[in-house]
Write an enzyme that holds these catalytic residues in place. Structure first.
Site, PDB file in Angstrom:
ATOM      1  N   LYS A 493       0.843  -1.195   0.000  1.00  0.00           N
ATOM      2  CA  LYS A 493       0.000   0.000   0.000  1.00  0.00           C
ATOM      3  C   LYS A 493       0.877   1.243   0.000  1.00  0.00           C
ATOM      4  CE  LYS A 493      -0.449  -0.195   5.053  1.00  0.00           C
ATOM      5  NZ  LYS A 493      -1.375  -0.265   6.188  1.00  0.00           N
ATOM      6  N   ARG A 591      -9.391   0.367  15.642  1.00  0.00           N
ATOM      7  CA  ARG A 591      -9.329   1.137  14.402  1.00  0.00           C
ATOM      8  C   ARG A 591     -10.498   0.731  13.500  1.00  0.00           C
ATOM      9  NH1 ARG A 591      -3.673   1.107  11.275  1.00  0.00           N
ATOM     10  NH2 ARG A 591      -4.247  -1.077  10.967  1.00  0.00           N
ATOM     11  N   TYR A 718      13.524  31.860   2.947  1.00  0.00           N
ATOM     12  CA  TYR A 718      12.344  32.589   3.408  1.00  0.00           C
ATOM     13  C   TYR A 718      12.443  32.939   4.885  1.00  0.00           C
ATOM     14  CZ  TYR A 718       9.687  31.483  -0.861  1.00  0.00           C
ATOM     15  OH  TYR A 718       9.243  31.392  -2.151  1.00  0.00           O
ATOM     16  N   MET A 767       9.256  24.731  -1.358  1.00  0.00           N
ATOM     17  CA  MET A 767       8.402  23.731  -2.007  1.00  0.00           C
ATOM     18  C   MET A 767       9.194  22.823  -2.939  1.00  0.00           C
ATOM     19  SD  MET A 767       5.052  24.211  -4.474  1.00  0.00           S
ATOM     20  CE  MET A 767       3.979  24.811  -3.168  1.00  0.00           C
TER      21      MET A 767
END
Length: 822
Positions: A493, A591, A718, A767
């Site tokens: 998965k 779950r 940044y 990013m």
């Protein structure tokens, strides 16, 4: 079907090679190795076809647990311990003979449907209409061929009260075998079209071949307005009653007084035995109206009252379509219809696209094969279809379709033609398509799935290297803890924990892993499209994914009554029977799962009162098997699971697998291995017990784009979060949080490796790019950077981030290119 292998050998007149036959019971007949679900009770027919030989799949099926095989030759098959080979002259003829003998055991009404189009719609609607009153057995999906029909008929059981089977042919002489297998009591001729016409000398010959299905039928239903069918029916010398319907002839058994179409529905007014009635259907197309009338005629022949028929038609649901809609690159929306290419299916596809297009769209169409028409006639019809739709650009691929060019010129379309699919893929046009809907419609021979894959793919230069040899080594490490008969589920998965599911699945399949497990159905569908044939479990099936489950033979986990009921309903709607499912119990994870203390009796009862689904396994999940601190809780979980799972297993005659151990449980609890175990994180090289690397699988790497020298006191990135305290060399590398690099590693909280030396991340992670400090490292633009891998374990990053390796591995985004090696 429920026969001993010995009885089957007698019925098909087989010679036995290999292990002597025992009392093994066969419940499942298999011709496609990808469909294997119950190896202990399956019989494989090794068919030879123009494109393949079933004998070559026998070793793989043997590794997956099968022992009985019907073969044409034994010379190419290695006899293995416990293997039985049933040698016959032709496995296909043996399959058909077995189905014929099986059919003779059930004296129930059987509806046989043939025709060029509409067989599946009529069958599925009849199933919906008849099911409220009786037990119906029907052909799965569109199983109507020389192989599909015997597989379908062998689904007849003691519970069957009425059966519905399709029969399709492509050349003269094929219907005799299908008639002998189906032996219909009621026959339906849907219509006569151009499909496979190239194999017949005339439409009359094809019509007569189809009518052979009804030679011994009691009643034959057909449209008397079709002059050819009407003529051939009346001259065929059939012993049964001809039951006709007509929109023109009031003397027909059913006279269609009128059809009123609405936006997405239609009302059909008819007269039967002098009494007028109306039915409503959930489609307004001409084809659906005709299919509905055939279904109506069948219900009237069976004696249902018009009022009851009208009530059941109101609950009718549309039959599922094969068309697939996906997002593509460059803001494209792709409609994938590479299933087949003929006039009728093109009409459906264009209608489907028109309903979704907000502006003129692109049609990519291949040559249309086996139409029985001349190219000018065929493509003249295609041009007429296009003219009535919102097609803005036409892309034709194939040597014949270019003949449509002069016709399309008057439509003022943008047109492009290519001789082969490869020519289009290499063209600037393919690369530059953007911001539109694209209908991809092609015959299988043109491999239009390549176009679909290309328009869908994403590319990025940062790479994740995946060592497939390490995958195999980790698999063998955990296998060393198991008994030989214990099966394994490998978790792939989340794109195989970020490594890329297809290549990992191939590696595992080649090494005989019995089951693969994915999170959602789309992951499983991609594996099937890539040629993965192993059994696939979907751990988190969504309500919207049922069509994908059925279409690609993906076996869902079922954890609640709500999901169970929805899945049963959907399976019935799609014509599915005995679809394997995996029952999950919640023994302490809290779950997902059924309550093992309260739900088992109700679960058994619901499963017994339906035929759409069948439990293949029952399982639960340990919450703390990685730590001795939780061993008492683990023991309590197993005790609860053991009791509940045995209760369910004892309620069914077939073998239901039990499994509860995960990677840590495989190592620490051999007494809990049961029938099967599930391998997850350990497969990808990380021990869930110690956190150490077993065999490293994944290495995330990139390169230096640029290096700049900065002065002391210079801020980086940044928000000026990092300020260098000395003259420094700062390198920019093309990886950021959009690629899966965690922002918390920035500002010197983490590091990567350049030339084997630590290079801390400076400034905030951006990013698409981040900066690293390489002041003390001899390097230059283009040099390799290791984010994690052989020299910088992924567990080092997870410790720096106070998280688990799963998050790091699965966080690598799809735009990062995967590179596989051994």
């Amino acid at each position: 079907m429920h026969y001993t292998i010995e009885k089957i050998a007698t019925l098909i007149g087989a010679q036995i090679h290999g292990a002597p036959l025992n009392n093994d019971v066969i419940d499942w007949l298999l011709t496609d190795s990808r469909s294997l679900a119950f190896p202990e009770s399956s019989l494989f027919f090794a068919l030879r076809t123009p494109t393949g030989d079933g004998h070559k799949y026998i070793p793989d099926l043997y590794r997956r647990g099968m022992r009985h095989f019907v073969v044409e030759t034994t010379s190419t098959v290695e006899l293995l311990p416990g293997m039985s080979l049933l040698k016959v002259k032709s496995p296909l003829l043996a399959l058909q003979r077995l189905a014929e003998r099986h059919r003779e055991e059930f004296p129930v009404p059987v509806i046989g449907i043939t025709g060029s189009n509409g067989k599946t719609w009529v069958k599925e609607w009849l199933y919906q209409l008849l099911s409220p009153g009786c037990k119906v057995t029907r052909s799965p999906k569109s199983y109507n061929s020389q192989i599909g029909v015997p597989i379908s008929v062998c689904l007849l059981s003691e519970r069957t009260e009425i059966a519905i089977f399709e029969a399709g042919i492509s050349k003269p002489g094929e219907m005799d075998a299908l008639r002998n297998i189906i032996q219909p009591t009621i026959g339906i001729m849907t219509n006569l079209g151009s499909a496979h016409q190239e194999n017949f000398t005339s439409m009359e010959e094809k019509c007569r071949e189809k009518i052979k299905l009804f030679r011994e039928a009691d009643t034959i239903i057909y449209n008397a307005d079709d002059e050819l069918i009407d003529k051939e029916m009346k001259s065929a010398g059939l012993r049964g009653t001809l039951f006709s319907w007509s929109r023109k002839d009031k003397g027909a058994h059913i006279y269609i007084k009128g059809v009123r179409t609405h936006n997405t529905s239609a009302s059909i007014d008819y007269i039967y035995k002098g009494v007028g009635s109306t039915i409503e259907i959930p489609s307004a197309s001409d084809a659906a109206v005709q299919d509905a009338i055939h279904a109506l005629a069948t219900l009237l022949c069976l004696g249902l009252a018009p009022s009851l028929i009208a009530e059941r038609f109101k609950a009718l649901e549309p039959v599922a379509m094969r068309l697939e809609v996906r997002s593509g690159r460059n803001a494209l929306t792709l409609i994938n219809d590479t299933y087949n290419s003929d006039i009728n299916s093109l009409h459906i596809a264009l209608d489907f696209a028109d309903r979704r297009a907000v502006a003129p769209y692109v049609l990519i169409l291949s040559d249309i094969k086996e139409s029985g028409m001349s190219p000018s006639e065929l493509y003249g019809i295609v041009a007429q279809m296009i003219e009535k739709r919102r097609v803005g650009m036409f892309i034709g691929i194939g040597p014949e379709i270019s003949k449509i060019a002069p016709i399309l010129e008057r439509l003022k379309l943008e047109t492009h033609f290519f001789a082969q699919t490869a020519d289009f893929l290499a063209s600037p046009l393919c690369k530059n398509l953007h911001d539109t809907l694209v209908l991809i419609k092609g015959a299988r021979a043109f491999q239009f799935e390549r176009i679909y894959d290309t328009l869908s793919q994403k590319v990025h230069e940062t790479t994740l290297e995946v060592n497939l040899e390490s995958i195999a080594a980790n698999l063998n490490y955990y296998r060393s803890f198991l008994k030989p008969q214990t099966k394994m589920v490998c978790m792939i998965k989340a794109s195989a924990y970020g490594t890329g599911a297809v290549e990992v699945a191939r590696t595992l399949q080649d090494r005989g892993v019995e089951y693969l497990a994915v999170a959602v159905a789309d992951e499983g569908a991609e594996l099937r499209k890539a040629g993965i044939t192993a059994d696939i479990i979907v751990m988190n099936p969504e309500m919207s994914s049922f069509q994908t489950l059925f279409a690609y033979s993906l076996q869902p986990e079922v954890y609640s009554f709500e999901l169970l009921e929805a899945l049963i309903h959907a399976a019935r709607a799609y014509g599915i029977t005995d679809f394997p499912i995996h029952i999950k119990l919640d023994t302490g994870m809290r779950r997902l799962g059924f309550n093992p203390r309260e739900d088992i009796p109700t679960l058994i009862d619901k499963l017994h009162h339906q035929a759409a689904l069948i439990p293949r396994s029952i399982f639960s999940h340990f919450a703390g098997s990685d730590s001795p601190d939780f061993d008492n809780f683990t023991a309590e979980q197993f005790s609860l699971f053991d009791q509940a799972s045995q209760q369910l297993c004892q309620a069914f005659p077939h073998k239901i697998l039990r499994h509860i151990c995960n990677s840590a449980g495989i190592e620490r609890f051999p007494q809990y291995h049961l029938d099967m175990v599930r391998l997850g994180l350990g497969l990808y090289g990380v021990s869930p017990i110690t956190g150490e690397i077993i065999n490293n699988v994944s290495s995330l790497k990139t390169t230096i784009l640029q290096i700049r020298n900065v002065q002391e006191g210079t801020s980086i990135g940044y928000s000026r979060r990092t300020v260098v305290s000395r003259p420094s060399r700062i390198a920019a590398i093309p990886i950021g949080y959009a690629d899966g690099l965690n922002r918390h590693l920035g500002n010197r909280r983490g590091y990567c490796l350049v030339a084997g030396m630590p290079a801390p991340y400076v400034g905030n992670i951006c990013m698409d790019v981040c900066m690293i400090d390489v002041t003390d490292i001899p390097c230059q633009a283009g040099d390799e950077v290791e984010i994690f891998g052989e020299n910088l374990p992924v567990t080092t990053l997870s410790k720096q981030l106070d998280t688990i390796p799963y998050e790091i591995l699965t966080g690598v985004s799809e735009r990062v290119k995967r590179v596989y090696y051994q």
